[in-house]
Design a protein around this motif. Structure first.
Motif, short mmCIF file in Angstrom:
data_model
loop_
_atom_site.label_atom_id
_atom_site.label_comp_id
_atom_site.label_asym_id
_atom_site.label_seq_id
_atom_site.Cartn_x
_atom_site.Cartn_y
_atom_site.Cartn_z
N SER A 132 0.84 -1.21 0.00
CA SER A 132 0.00 0.00 0.00
C SER A 132 0.87 1.25 0.00
O SER A 132 0.60 2.21 -0.74
N THR A 133 1.89 1.25 0.83
CA THR A 133 2.82 2.38 0.84
C THR A 133 3.54 2.51 -0.48
O THR A 133 3.70 3.62 -1.01
N GLU A 134 3.98 1.40 -1.03
CA GLU A 134 4.72 1.39 -2.29
C GLU A 134 3.91 2.01 -3.41
O GLU A 134 4.40 2.86 -4.17
N ILE A 135 2.66 1.61 -3.53
CA ILE A 135 1.80 2.12 -4.60
C ILE A 135 1.40 3.56 -4.35
O ILE A 135 1.35 4.39 -5.28
N SER A 136 1.11 3.90 -3.09
CA SER A 136 0.70 5.26 -2.76
C SER A 136 1.78 6.27 -3.11
O SER A 136 1.50 7.35 -3.65
N VAL A 137 3.03 5.93 -2.81
CA VAL A 137 4.14 6.83 -3.11
C VAL A 137 4.21 7.12 -4.60
O VAL A 137 4.41 8.27 -5.03
N VAL A 138 4.04 6.08 -5.41
CA VAL A 138 4.11 6.26 -6.87
C VAL A 138 2.96 7.11 -7.37
O VAL A 138 3.14 8.02 -8.20
N ILE A 153 -6.77 12.72 -1.46
CA ILE A 153 -5.71 11.88 -0.92
C ILE A 153 -6.30 10.65 -0.24
O ILE A 153 -5.76 9.54 -0.36
N ARG A 154 -7.41 10.81 0.45
CA ARG A 154 -8.08 9.65 1.04
C ARG A 154 -8.53 8.68 -0.03
O ARG A 154 -8.47 7.46 0.15
N HIS A 155 -8.99 9.21 -1.16
CA HIS A 155 -9.42 8.33 -2.25
C HIS A 155 -8.25 7.54 -2.81
O HIS A 155 -8.38 6.36 -3.16
N VAL A 156 -7.08 8.18 -2.90
CA VAL A 156 -5.89 7.47 -3.37
C VAL A 156 -5.52 6.35 -2.40
O VAL A 156 -5.24 5.22 -2.81
N LEU A 157 -5.51 6.66 -1.12
CA LEU A 157 -5.18 5.65 -0.13
C LEU A 157 -6.18 4.50 -0.14
O LEU A 157 -5.80 3.33 0.03
N LEU A 158 -7.44 4.84 -0.37
CA LEU A 158 -8.46 3.79 -0.44
C LEU A 158 -8.25 2.91 -1.66
O LEU A 158 -8.36 1.68 -1.59
N ALA A 159 -7.93 3.53 -2.79
CA ALA A 159 -7.71 2.76 -4.02
C ALA A 159 -6.49 1.86 -3.88
O ALA A 159 -6.52 0.68 -4.28
N THR A 160 -5.41 2.39 -3.32
CA THR A 160 -4.22 1.56 -3.14
C THR A 160 -4.47 0.43 -2.15
O THR A 160 -3.90 -0.66 -2.29
N SER A 161 -5.32 0.68 -1.17
CA SER A 161 -5.65 -0.38 -0.22
C SER A 161 -6.39 -1.52 -0.90
O SER A 161 -6.12 -2.70 -0.62
N PHE A 162 -7.30 -1.20 -1.81
CA PHE A 162 -8.02 -2.24 -2.54
C PHE A 162 -7.08 -3.04 -3.44
O PHE A 162 -7.18 -4.27 -3.54
N ILE A 163 -6.15 -2.35 -4.09
CA ILE A 163 -5.18 -3.05 -4.94
C ILE A 163 -4.30 -3.97 -4.10
O ILE A 163 -4.08 -5.15 -4.44
N SER A 164 -3.82 -3.46 -2.98
CA SER A 164 -2.98 -4.27 -2.10
C SER A 164 -3.77 -5.43 -1.49
O SER A 164 -3.23 -6.53 -1.30
#
Length: 380
Positions: A132-138, A153-164
């Motif tokens: 999640s951190t890896e994808i969020s940074v990118v 930014i919350r939406h990005v974190l939520l999207a990366t969480s689903f991918i992870s």
């Protein structure tokens, strides 16, 4: 001519694939060490050496974060940018979950069914937070010019969480339903965590290598004219490290996939590096400079007043030039003077920023479209 017994001949021509998969014959010395390090225990204890190897760096980093916590708290409270809070939260969560995994693994018996499931769940959980951190940074790096509010930014974190979550769920399912034979311990019920199996590991490593390699070469393509790319050298050094790590990991998992014993030593090294140094790498690349600046963060940000008709959660980002032409807080993460520029700020630029801190009310006039507007005499 020498005479070979049947036993000697069988031993000399026995393929390594039989040694790895069946586990019925003694393993070669090199494979024995690389596999033994994953489950051997410290004498007179149930603590595995591998857990200690992963625990010590994370523990030192947690102590480092604790020592600098007060300074970090004050800096985060002073900034209006939620990106730093998001990064800092991910870093702290990563190191805590990594330490918890090591400590719990030292307490449970992995040979039991329940202990094996607990160990797998903890490994997958750590991988979930790290990915999640890896994808969020990118994503923050490539699209942060459009991330102008806390909600985005919350939406990005939520999207990366689903991918992870999708990645980690697939990894966990493969671990439970189809454990890799390479990680089964001979003459024991113990099955080591195999990261989803060599095929899954190989495909995912190649995929991440390709993605990071494409990001690395973006500044030399025509897309640099259409995308607001990060210009800090530190960001691309971070990407380069991940390219090399995933590339080496692809080689190691590919070797194991084709039953080459040396591949296990390669993935041992990449696993140790990723699970111990990735989180400090994120902190050093994207947070250390921000926390190390002595000036208050208000010097490097501009936030519109409430009566300007702008919502409170709007933050000024590097591609949105504010009235005062100041660097925003996010400039510490991704922006420099030019592509692949140094991560350090120019002293003259910082002096200019300090000068521009004057509020509009304290300025006698300003230039707009080459027309100078002077304030009335009674306002001076």
């Amino acid at each position: 001519m020498g005479v070979f017994s049947h036993k000697d001949t069988e031993t000399s021509i026995l393929p390594e694939t039989t040694i790895i998969h069946n586990g019925t014959q003694p393993m070669p010395n090199q494979e024995a060490f690389c596999k033994l390090i994953l489950y051997i225990e410290i004498p007179n204890s149930r603590v595995q050496v591998w857990d200690v190897v992963l625990l010590i760096p994370n523990l030192f980093f947690l102590i480092f974060l604790a020592v600098r916590f007060n300074r970090a708290r004050l800096k985060l409270r002073a900034t209006s940018s939620p990106i730093f809070m998001a990064f800092y939260g991910l870093v702290v969560m990563n190191v805590i979950i990594s330490i918890v995994r090591c400590l719990v693994s030292m307490c449970v018996n992995a040979t039991d069914i329940a202990g094996s499931y607990v160990d797998t769940i903890l490994w997958v959980s750590v991988r979930f937070f790290l990915l999640s951190t890896e994808i969020s940074v990118v994503i923050f790096g490539l699209a942060f010019g459009h991330l102008d509010s806390r909600s985005s930014i919350r939406h990005v974190l939520l999207a990366t969480s689903f991918i992870s979550l999708a990645f980690s769920s697939s990894q966990a399912a493969l671990e439970v339903l189809s454990p890799d034979d390479n990680f089964k311990v001979a003459n024991s019920d113990l099955t080591l965590f195999g990261h989803g199996g060599m095929l899954f590991w190989f495909i995912s490593s190649v995929t991440f290598t390709t993605i990071y390699l494409c990001i690395l070469i973006l500044p030399w393509t025509r897309l640099r004219e259409r995308l607001a790319l990060p210009t800090k050298r530190s960001f691309y050094m971070y990407i380069l490290i991940l390219v090399l790590l995933n590339m080496v990991q692809s080689v190691g998992s590919g070797l194991l996939l084709y039953s080459v014993a040396e591949g296990l030593c390669v993935v041992d090294v990449t696993t140790c590096l990723y699970f111990t140094l990735f989180t400090p790498l994120v902190y050093h690349t994207f947070l250390s400079e921000f926390f190390g600046v002595s000036q208050p963060s208000i010097m490097f940000s501009y936030k519109a007043q409430v009566d300007d008709g702008v919502e409170d959660d709007i933050v000024s980002l590097p591609h949105q030039h504010s009235f005062s032409s100041l660097k925003t807080d996010s400039d510490y993460i991704y922006q420099g003077n030019n592509v692949y520029d140094s991560t350090q700020f120019d002293n003259r630029a910082m002096a200019d920023n300090s000068f521009s801190l004057q509020s509009p009310d304290s300025i006698a006039g300003y230039s707009l479209d080459s027309q100078t507007i002077d304030l009335p005499t009674n306002c001076k």
